[in-house]
Design an enzyme around this catalytic site. Structure first.
Site, PDB file in Angstrom:
ATOM      1  N   TYR A 182       0.825  -1.204   0.000  1.00  0.00           N
ATOM      2  CA  TYR A 182       0.000   0.000   0.000  1.00  0.00           C
ATOM      3  C   TYR A 182       0.854   1.247   0.000  1.00  0.00           C
ATOM      4  CZ  TYR A 182       0.915   1.048   4.949  1.00  0.00           C
ATOM      5  OH  TYR A 182       1.509   1.396   6.130  1.00  0.00           O
ATOM      6  N   ARG A 190       8.103   3.946  -5.017  1.00  0.00           N
ATOM      7  CA  ARG A 190       8.192   2.965  -3.940  1.00  0.00           C
ATOM      8  C   ARG A 190       7.164   1.856  -4.131  1.00  0.00           C
ATOM      9  NH1 ARG A 190       7.783   4.967   2.174  1.00  0.00           N
ATOM     10  NH2 ARG A 190       5.614   5.293   1.537  1.00  0.00           N
ATOM     11  N   ARG A 242      -7.986 -20.901  -1.348  1.00  0.00           N
ATOM     12  CA  ARG A 242      -6.889 -20.569  -0.437  1.00  0.00           C
ATOM     13  C   ARG A 242      -5.729 -21.533  -0.612  1.00  0.00           C
ATOM     14  NH1 ARG A 242      -5.080 -21.994   4.668  1.00  0.00           N
ATOM     15  NH2 ARG A 242      -4.232 -20.268   5.945  1.00  0.00           N
ATOM     16  N   LYS A 295       6.615  -2.024   1.727  1.00  0.00           N
ATOM     17  CA  LYS A 295       5.463  -1.430   2.421  1.00  0.00           C
ATOM     18  C   LYS A 295       4.251  -2.355   2.280  1.00  0.00           C
ATOM     19  CE  LYS A 295       3.275   3.081   3.176  1.00  0.00           C
ATOM     20  NZ  LYS A 295       3.767   3.278   4.559  1.00  0.00           N
TER      21      LYS A 295
END
Length: 287
Positions: free
Chosen positions: A33, A52, A101, A151
């Site tokens: 994010y 970034r 999953r 991040k």
């Protein structure tokens, strides 16, 4: 008024926004994010955040979303639609929902990422009362994973750290590893001693802050001395002043650590001057 948000190409009322329960960010915290500040309706340090973001995606082998090259237009449209004068734009890219999953993720080129953006109005962001009085921090052990330079959305421990600070009557926590401060729960940490600005050097153990890079550049341009190295909690307590930087707080003075006053117990001249320079220079080049 209901906010307009962006989800995978669509601008929607926030109560109509949906993503799959199989999205890997939901199941595995598999996403990254960025948060870009808005001042005067314009984006602060946007190019740095975009670079970034691209680096984070590359490090995790997440494919860039199809709208990557349109992100500045998407940011601007959300700011306009939601009438943001001062506030934030939150952006999140996840690996998406490739199927059921599974710990292993598929070939990045065969999986479409999820792209989500929303705004948060923060009137008075640049004129924060906390910047005039300074904030208090506590020290906590840094037990996060080793790639803090990416991040990611793995924010459970930073969230717990902020709650530990709150319970201790403080505002935030600075994390400590092997006796040295790494960073704050959502910010880069600094001390000032004998006129020298000291902050931890870049590596995989801290986030490469966009605001950090700008503030250090402005400091050097203003002929301030900067030293990039680790520092201890004892050094914090013996410092003349301390502060942190982040995209949403800019330059924030810190006046106490673990209940002990730092310097004179009020925001120091270096942090206040850097905040002034940062806001002035950033406004001038905002997009």
């Amino acid at each position: 008024m209901t906010r307009t948000v962006y989800v995978n190409g669509d601008y929607l009322p926030e109560d109509e926004a949906k993503i799959s329960i199989f999205d890997r960010a939901f199941l595995m915290a598999d996403g990254v994010y960025e948060v870009t500040s808005v001042l005067g309706g314009k984006l602060i340090d946007f190019d740095g955040h975009l670079k970034r973001l691209e680096r984070s995606l590359n490090e995790l082998e997440i494919k860039k979303p199809a709208a990557f090259d349109d992100l500045i237009e998407i940011h601007r449209k959300l700011v306009e639609l939601n009438g943001i004068d001062e506030g934030l734009v939150y952006l999140q890219v996840t690996r998406g929902a490739p199927g059921d999953r599974d710990f292993a993720f598929p070939d990045p080129e065969t999986t479409e990422p999820t792209l989500v953006l929303f705004t948060q109005a923060k009137p008075g962001l640049a004129d924060s009362p906390a910047a005039k009085t300074g904030i208090k921090v506590i020290s906590i052990d840094d037990i996060r994973w080793g790639r803090r330079d990416i991040k990611t959305v793995q924010l459970l421990y930073p969230s717990m750290g902020k709650m530990m600070a709150k319970k201790a009557g403080a505002d935030d926590a600075w994390m400590v590893e092997d006796g040295f401060v790494t960073e704050g729960t959502s910010n880069n940490a600094y001390i000032v001693k004998d006129g020298v600005i000291i902050t931890r050097n870049l590596g995989t153990d801290i986030l490469h802050g966009i605001t950090r890079a700008a503030v250090l550049r402005f400091a050097r341009e203003a002929q301030m001395k900067v030293e990039e190295r680790p520092f201890t909690i004892d050094e914090v307590k013996a410092a003349d002043e301390a502060f942190f930087t982040s995209a949403s707080a800019f330059v924030m003075p810190v006046v106490a650590m673990d209940g002990e006053t730092i310097g004179d117990g009020v925001p120091g001249p270096v942090s206040l001057r850097l905040r002034e320079i940062y806001l002035e220079e950033s406004r001038a080049v905002a997009v």
